[in-house]
Design an enzyme around this catalytic site. Structure first.
Site, PDB file in Angstrom:
ATOM      1  CG  HIS A 219      49.332  17.446  23.785  1.00  0.00           C
ATOM      2  ND1 HIS A 219      48.951  18.063  22.614  1.00  0.00           N
ATOM      3  CD2 HIS A 219      48.366  16.527  24.061  1.00  0.00           C
ATOM      4  CE1 HIS A 219      47.822  17.526  22.191  1.00  0.00           C
ATOM      5  NE2 HIS A 219      47.442  16.603  23.040  1.00  0.00           N
ATOM      6  CB  SER A 223      44.407  24.311  25.507  1.00  0.00           C
ATOM      7  OG  SER A 223      44.516  23.204  24.651  1.00  0.00           O
ATOM      8  CE  LYS A 247      32.696  25.188  22.240  1.00  0.00           C
ATOM      9  NZ  LYS A 247      33.041  25.859  23.508  1.00  0.00           N
ATOM     10  CG  ASP A 248      37.195  20.676  18.214  1.00  0.00           C
ATOM     11  OD1 ASP A 248      36.992  21.895  18.342  1.00  0.00           O
ATOM     12  OD2 ASP A 248      38.126  20.086  18.787  1.00  0.00           O
ATOM     13  CD  GLU A 291      44.324  32.889  -5.545  1.00  0.00           C
ATOM     14  OE1 GLU A 291      43.597  33.795  -5.993  1.00  0.00           O
ATOM     15  OE2 GLU A 291      43.979  31.703  -5.544  1.00  0.00           O
TER      16      GLU A 291
END
Length: 430
Positions: A219, A223, A247-248, A291
């Site tokens: 922040h 971004s 959108k998310d 894994e």
């Protein structure tokens, strides 16, 4: 990130006013993920994976806490306690499958998030701290996942713990004492299981704390975006809510469909069948593998088969850890003034036809037997991996001629229309 056009939080409801004065939590949320947080208007769906990673972390913590209520960290009954969860606890089978598959999906999301950062150079100034904290999160997540893999106390859990902790014995002088200290003995047993369970329970909360720092650091500069061009005017941004929450939300819906398809229809596809056999120190599996999300680093570990000054095992350990530690230095290895791979033609070619195939080969070789030709292929891929970051990337950043960048984010989205670019700027100036 503060802009003159960012909306300020002004509560209307008396209760919210009281809250804002005494404990400004609503203001914090508003400025962090609400209309008070301007975000570049051109973020693609590749930027959804940060939110998805946060969701996966919360999902793992919630399901893990419930599972811990029924799990017994005792080598004599650990395997049976997992079977008890699967057969006798109400919805225990679903919680266990959600947690096990959630780990795989968590790493899938993280890998996409990291490689998006590679392509768009999200590690460049002024976002170095965001990147460094992200690498710390990845290392903590790997440690947490390894310890969680040991807890079912199946064959692969036991022998995976023995192999991975055995790596510390390669360190001269102090290696074996460290291994014994980690295990609480000379081999994985009750003491080791208790240690791993405690750390596996605690580390996700440490990760959550670092994630908060990661978001806080984000922040400050704001971004990044697909063009790599910094925000210049109000028309370059949109409020995070409702545009990016919607959108998310769509991305989260798609993710949940795929995730629950695995949970309900293919719950064991991403696991190893040997882990449904109780741990037996006297029976070594034919092919010990971690894994799937550890495969590339396991391939790097096994790529060193000859002694040179120091023994091959130590070279493998150093290379495995260095393959992640090199990411810490990317902000200084890549000196190109251009961020986005879309405007770096030479970088783009080496990324798509060099780094991505190299990682795919390492993934494949990590799950393959430790025999030829897989060992030789992993050696070639390991050599290229380090060459890419330590040699190729610095050279590319020095010699390539980037393509012209757009003037602004608005121009990249809407074109060079004067009314789209100049008028919003004029209004902001007024």
């Amino acid at each position: 990130m503060s802009f003159p056009w960012a909306k300020n939080y002004e509560p209307v409801n008396p209760v919210m006013k009281f809250m804002d004065e005494k404990l400004p939590l609503p203001r914090l949320v508003y400025n962090a993920v609400g209309a008070g947080y301007p975000v570049p208007r051109n973020l693609s769906y590749w930027w959804n994976f940060g939110v998805l990673a946060g969701f996966c972390l919360v999902l793992q913590i919630v399901t893990g806490v419930v599972l811990a209520m029924h799990y017994a960290a005792n080598s004599g009954i650990a395997f049976n306690s997992v079977e008890h969860i699967m057969r006798d606890v109400n919805w225990g089978w679903m919680l266990r499958y959600m947690h096990a598959n959630g780990a795989s999906f968590f790493f899938l999301v993280i890998y996409i998030h990291i490689f998006r950062g590679f392509f768009y150079s999200s590690y460049k100034a002024p976002r170095e701290m965001i990147w460094l904290l992200g690498v710390v999160i990845f290392l903590l997540t790997m440690a947490t996942a390894f310890m969680g893999y040991v807890l079912p106390w199946g064959q692969m859990s036991f022998w995976g713990a023995k192999v991975i902790t055995g790596l510390f014995s390669a360190i001269p002088l102090v290696g074996e004492p460290i291994q014994i200290w980690l295990l609480g003995g000379f081999a994985p047993d009750n003491a080791a299981l208790n240690r791993f369970f405690s750390l596996h329970f605690m580390l996700p909360f440490v990760i959550l704390g670092v994630v908060i720092l990661h978001i806080w650091a984000l922040h400050i500069p704001g971004s990044s975006n697909p063009t790599g061009v910094e925000v210049k005017q109000e028309s370059d941004t949109l409020p995070f809510h409702p545009y990016y929450t919607a959108k998310d939300g769509f991305g989260l819906g798609v993710f949940l469909i795929i995730y629950f398809a695995f949970v309900f229809f293919f719950p064991n596809m991403l696991g190893h069948p040997d882990n449904y056999i109780e741990a037996n120190p006297l029976s070594t599996p034919a092919h010990i593998v971690p894994e799937w999300y550890f495969y590339p680093f396991y391939a790097i570990l096994r790529a060193f088969t000859f002694d040179f000054i120091i023994e091959a095992k130590l070279w493998g350990v150093l290379a495995m850890f260095s393959s992640i530690l090199v990411w810490f230095f990317l902000p200084w290895l890549d000196k190109s003034p251009v961020r986005s791979g879309h405007y770096r033609p030479l970088f783009r070619k080496f990324f798509w036809f060099g780094l991505i195939p190299c990682m795919a080969v390492l993934f494949y070789c990590g799950g393959a037997p430790a025999a030829e030709p897989y060992v030789m292929i992993s050696q070639i891929a390991t050599a290229y991996y380090f060459l890419h970051f330590l040699v190729i990337l610095p050279i590319i950043s020095s010699i390539e001629r980037p393509e012209p960048l757009p003037f602004s984010i608005t121009e990249a989205v809407l074109g060079s229309d004067d009314s789209a670019v100049i008028e919003p700027a004029a209004k902001a100036a007024e």
